[in-house]
Write a protein that holds these residues in place. Structure first.
Motif, short mmCIF file in Angstrom:
data_model
loop_
_atom_site.label_atom_id
_atom_site.label_comp_id
_atom_site.label_asym_id
_atom_site.label_seq_id
_atom_site.Cartn_x
_atom_site.Cartn_y
_atom_site.Cartn_z
N LEU A 1 0.68 -0.94 0.51
CA LEU A 1 -0.07 -0.05 -0.16
C LEU A 1 0.80 1.29 0.05
N ASP B 1 -7.83 -2.76 -10.15
CA ASP B 1 -7.97 -2.02 -9.34
C ASP B 1 -9.09 -2.54 -8.09
N LEU B 2 -10.01 -1.55 -9.36
CA LEU B 2 -11.22 -1.89 -8.29
C LEU B 2 -11.39 -3.45 -8.11
N MET C 1 -9.77 -5.52 -7.04
CA MET C 1 -9.05 -5.70 -6.18
C MET C 1 -9.70 -5.43 -4.44
N ARG C 2 -9.59 -3.58 -4.68
CA ARG C 2 -10.58 -3.23 -3.88
C ARG C 2 -11.75 -3.82 -3.09
N ARG D 1 -12.77 -7.19 -3.23
CA ARG D 1 -12.04 -8.83 -3.06
C ARG D 1 -11.61 -8.65 -1.96
N ASN D 2 -10.92 -6.93 -0.72
CA ASN D 2 -9.90 -6.95 0.12
C ASN D 2 -10.50 -6.52 0.69
N ALA D 3 -11.79 -5.81 0.23
CA ALA D 3 -12.94 -5.13 0.73
C ALA D 3 -14.47 -6.77 1.86
N PRO E 1 -6.19 -10.24 3.43
CA PRO E 1 -6.16 -9.29 1.75
C PRO E 1 -5.23 -9.69 0.70
N VAL F 1 -2.98 -7.79 -1.54
CA VAL F 1 -2.51 -6.63 -2.09
C VAL F 1 -1.89 -6.29 -3.32
N TYR G 1 -1.72 -3.97 -6.97
CA TYR G 1 -2.75 -2.79 -7.35
C TYR G 1 -1.57 -2.19 -8.58
N THR H 1 -1.52 2.76 -7.86
CA THR H 1 -0.89 3.23 -6.41
C THR H 1 0.50 3.84 -6.18
#
Length: 240
Positions: free
Chosen positions: A130, A173-174, A176-177, A179-181, A186, A188, A190, A193
């Motif tokens: 991140l 990226d959307l 993955m976000r 999925r991680n939510a 998680p 990571v 992306y 970023t």
């Protein structure tokens, strides 16, 4: 998928639902047969640029994976080469492919080195951290380099909005976000970023003097702009 020697769709799904470390442990034996490995053209272009900036003695491959960066360091460094990664599976594969290299299992956010290397590289790894984690990585690399040492790594240039790659990375990226939510642990990964201005600011804060050069040989977007840039971050020669 990707080739007869690459991972199956099921294997990729299992990896994607794992942690980063566990996912790469699973993928390691087949990683070099996927498009996730840094392309040879990018590695060769990096060697071409860095060859004019040496000579270099000892080299460090940060987040080495199966050892693609070692090929760059082998071409440039006269001394011992070290690869560091937190995936035991990736290190096992790297050790098998490059037995003359020193392999160290460690977290890139807490590198266990001090003024030991003249050249450090990393390829394809920053997307696994991140933005808030980048300073710790860059500070660790800064400590690991000898005064005057160089840290080099490629970053994707921003694709034009008309490029398929622009929309593919946005969609990835959307996804993955989301999925991680909804899923733990998680994973990571992306693509969007690590834009150059933010990377440059973090390198400067860590003490580096940073520039970037375009890598034209590995390919261009439809508008003619290069797809890759090579970041060159120099530690002060008198840094103590």
């Amino acid at each position: 998928m990707f080739s007869p020697h690459g991972p199956s769709l099921h294997e990729l799904c299992v990896q994607a639902l794992s942690s980063v470390e566990r996912g790469y442990d699973l993928l390691a034996p087949k990683f070099d047969h996927t498009p996730f490995r840094t392309p040879e053209g990018v590695l060769d272009a990096a060697v071409e640029v860095l060859a004019d900036l040496g000579p270099f003695d000892r080299g460090l491959d940060v987040c080495c994976g199966t050892g693609a960066g070692v090929l760059v360091l082998d071409a440039l460094c006269r001394g011992r080469i070290t690869g560091v990664d937190f995936s035991a599976g990736m290190l096992d594969q790297a050790r098998s492919d490059h037995p003359d290299t020193t392999w160290v299992r460690a977290d890139a956010r807490a590198l266990p080195f001090a003024e030991a290397f003249d050249l450090a590289v990393t390829f394809g790894a920053l997307g696994h951290f991140l933005p808030a984690e980048r300073p710790a990585i860059f500070e660790g690399v800064y400590r690991a380099l000898r005064p005057g040492g160089l840290f080099a790594f490629p970053v994707d240039a921003v694709p034009p909005v008309t490029s398929r790659w622009y929309w593919a990375t946005l969609g990835f990226d959307l996804t993955m976000r989301v999925r991680n939510a909804v899923w733990r642990p998680p994973f990571v990964m992306y693509y969007r970023t690590n834009r150059l201005p933010a990377v440059h600011a973090d390198l400067t804060a860590a003490g580096f003097t940073a520039t970037a050069v375009a890598l034209t040989a590995p390919g261009r977007y439809g508008d003619g702009s290069p797809r890759w840039q090579l970041v060159l971050a120099r530690k002060q020669a008198d840094a103590r």
